[in-house]
Scaffold this active site. Structure first.
Site, PDB file in Angstrom:
ATOM      1  N   THR A  27      36.024   9.077 -41.896  1.00  0.00           N
ATOM      2  CA  THR A  27      36.614  10.402 -42.095  1.00  0.00           C
ATOM      3  C   THR A  27      37.992  10.284 -42.724  1.00  0.00           C
ATOM      4  OG1 THR A  27      35.424  11.200 -40.145  1.00  0.00           O
ATOM      5  CG2 THR A  27      37.234  12.568 -40.955  1.00  0.00           C
ATOM      6  N   ASP A  83      30.794   1.937 -34.039  1.00  0.00           N
ATOM      7  CA  ASP A  83      32.139   1.942 -34.637  1.00  0.00           C
ATOM      8  C   ASP A  83      33.064   0.968 -33.900  1.00  0.00           C
ATOM      9  OD1 ASP A  83      31.243   3.825 -36.376  1.00  0.00           O
ATOM     10  OD2 ASP A  83      32.374   5.503 -35.534  1.00  0.00           O
TER      11      ASP A  83
END
Length: 579
Positions: A135, A424
């Protein structure tokens, strides 16, 4: 009249051009029928672009591409940070994905615009290289394009902007290395893992999950390098996230091939076979003539004997557990069950490789060649029922170089999001172990780099100075977005951060308390590699988009050539219809 080429270029932007073959009136026509220029002599029809082609030139192309990048960045912007919101994505089949993971959102969206697709590639690269920061990379790229739009309005050439961005990206990497700290101790790794998982549906269990992740990464480390593919994530719903566990071995999503086989084997000797346990068909067409019932019986007994011999080879080698990549004949299953061997068939190739790394076994291609030295070891191999499905647990391996994280969650959607958060976290912990460098989170790194770039911009001459200053301002979008998503005033937060950085480069935004504090002391730490990759890939994507001044897009399939008459409206002399 004379042919003005500049007038021609302006007139025919994003249009299909025709040159008529009428010997009396030789004109160039657009698909709207506008006359652009008159040519002397007898011409031939020339179709420069096919019917249905859209073309955008110069500033139109740049503005269109910049707008696409800005829209895409705005789409994922609200998901950034611990207080970011989630997106619900529904596909054409009605399947639902609820997530705030940037790359997952962009992958699930049906994006058609070519410039937007380039930013999706930025997110995918970030995911592949580091595992986190997707992001961040996209919103920085979007902000770089937004700042570039302002510079274009000042009549600064796109090439100069791209050159300035390239200089700024190189300087940003230097500043990033200066503000990084060397650390790869267990406490730092735990903080890095928890930072990556914050805001992704794992808050209540992020500490125990971080412990599992760090243990898994350290277990598969070899000579300072980590292949995260050796950490298998197996997800199952029907339990709370706290029940997630690390298996020192491999979980295989299969079941025993025969109910007569043992459900659990202690001190297992494991054989890995990538060939089928069955009678092979002949490679050439063959015909067997049987003239007597005894011959038929002998034929069947011979087949049985061959299969029994295969099973005996496995048991003679000392195997008590068998994982077969291909099929196992029904008769072979019977003999294996009688011998007390736990057998599993149709095991995926990736699982076979993980089993080999975990147990020390060798994958055997020919049963005839199997020996005791080819076998691996495990403390136990057992079939367990998890969430209504049977699974094979290979546990208690000695120093396994492949492990499995069993991730639990209450529902399918919850466990999917937890899996993304764990994935992640594995990526950032692996990056920290390999590089040994971390930076402060909470927007601290971006503010430090922006401050250094503004000072650098003052030291260079030329219009590139404006691009470098714009790059610095673009990086401040990260702390600004963190503040917005937490319901704080972004301007006040940015001003406070800038002031705090005059005293310490580790000051970042604590979105939970709504003030500025030392991020190292708060335990908000990120790997150097996440920021490095995000800034580099965002800068390169923005440069590439800015250098595009012509977009030629085919919107309809090209029709077959109809003797040179397509699109001419059937008018005499090949004249296009006037509209």
């Amino acid at each position: 009249m004379g042919f003005d080429i500049e007038k021609f270029r302006k007139k025919v932007r994003s249009q299909t051009i025709y040159i008529t073959s009428n010997p009396l009136m030789n004109y160039i026509y657009t698909k709207r029928g506008d006359t652009v220029a008159q040519l002397g002599g007898q011409g031939q029809q020339v179709l420069i672009l096919p019917e249905g082609t859209n073309r955008f030139l110069g500033r139109d192309a740049q503005r269109m591409n910049i707008l696409a990048g800005k829209v895409l960045a705005e789409t994922v912007r609200t998901t950034l940070g611990p207080k970011g919101m989630d997106k619900m994505l529904v596909d054409s089949l009605g399947d639902i994905v609820v997530t705030n993971d940037g790359v997952t959102i962009l992958k699930e969206m049906d994006i058609e615009h070519p410039a937007a697709k380039m930013l999706v590639e930025v997110a995918k690269t970030q995911e592949d290289e580091v595992g986190d920061g997707t992001t961040t990379a996209v919103i920085i790229a979007g902000e770089l394009l937004k700042k570039a739009e302002g510079l274009l309005d000042q009549e600064i050439h796109p090439t100069i902007i791209a050159m300035g961005y390239r200089q700024a990206a190189e300087k940003a990497q230097e500043i990033l290395n200066v503000i990084s700290i060397d650390a790869d101790d267990r406490d730092t790794l735990l903080k890095v893992a928890m930072t990556a998982m914050t805001g992704k549906g794992t808050e209540k269990a992020r500490e125990p999950l971080a412990e599992l992740i760090v243990a898994a990464v350290k277990q598969v480390e070899e000579n300072g390098e980590i292949d995260t593919d050796h950490i298998k994530i197996e997800k199952k719903d029907g339990a709370v996230v706290e029940e997630s566990k690390l298996v020192q071995g491999v979980i295989v999503d299969k079941e025993r091939v025969h109910p007569g086989m043992p459900k659990k084997v202690e001190d297992a000797k494991i054989a890995l076979l990538n060939s089928a346990i069955e009678v092979k068909e002949t490679e050439v067409d063959a015909e067997i003539r049987i003239t007597d019932p005894t011959q038929m019986q002998a034929f069947i007994e011979q087949e049985e004997g061959m299969i029994k011999g295969m099973v005996e080879k496995i048991t003679d080698a000392g195997a008590t557990v068998l994982f077969c990549q291909k099929g196992i004949d029904d008769l072979a299953q019977h003999y294996l069950a009688k011998a007390g061997v736990l057998a599993v068939r149709r095991v995926k190739k990736s699982d076979m490789e993980k089993l080999a790394r975990a147990t020390g076994a060798k994958v055997v291609s020919n049963i005839e060649d199997m020996t005791f030295d080819d076998l691996g070891e495990a403390g136990s191999v057992a079939e367990k029922r998890i969430s209504g499905e049977e699974m094979i647990f290979v546990e208690g391996c000695k120093d396994p170089k492949s492990v499995t994280l069993l991730v639990r969650g209450s529902t399918d959607h919850v466990v999917d999001e937890i899996e993304r958060a764990v994935d992640d976290a594995i990526g950032v912990v692996a990056a920290t172990v390999e590089d040994g460098k971390v930076v402060a989170g909470g927007g601290a790194a971006e503010i430090s780099i922006a401050k250094g770039l503004k000072e650098y911009a003052d030291s260079i001459s030329g219009r590139e100075q404006l691009a470098v200053a714009a790059f610095a301002e673009a990086l401040e979008v990260v702390p600004k977005t963190l503040a917005e998503n937490a319901g704080l005033d972004s301007i006040d937060s940015l001003v406070d951060l800038r002031a705090a950085h005059e005293k310490s480069i580790y000051m970042g935004l604590d979105v939970f308390k709504g003030d500025v504090r030392d991020m190292y002391k708060a335990g908000v730490i990120e790997p150097n590699r996440v920021k490095k990759q995000a800034i580099q890939s965002a800068a390169e994507a923005a440069e590439m988009i800015l250098r595009i001044d012509d977009v030629i897009a085919s919107t309809t399939p090209r029709e077959p050539d109809m003797g040179g008459m397509e699109g001419m409206g059937g008018m005499p002399g090949g004249m296009p219809p006037m509209m």
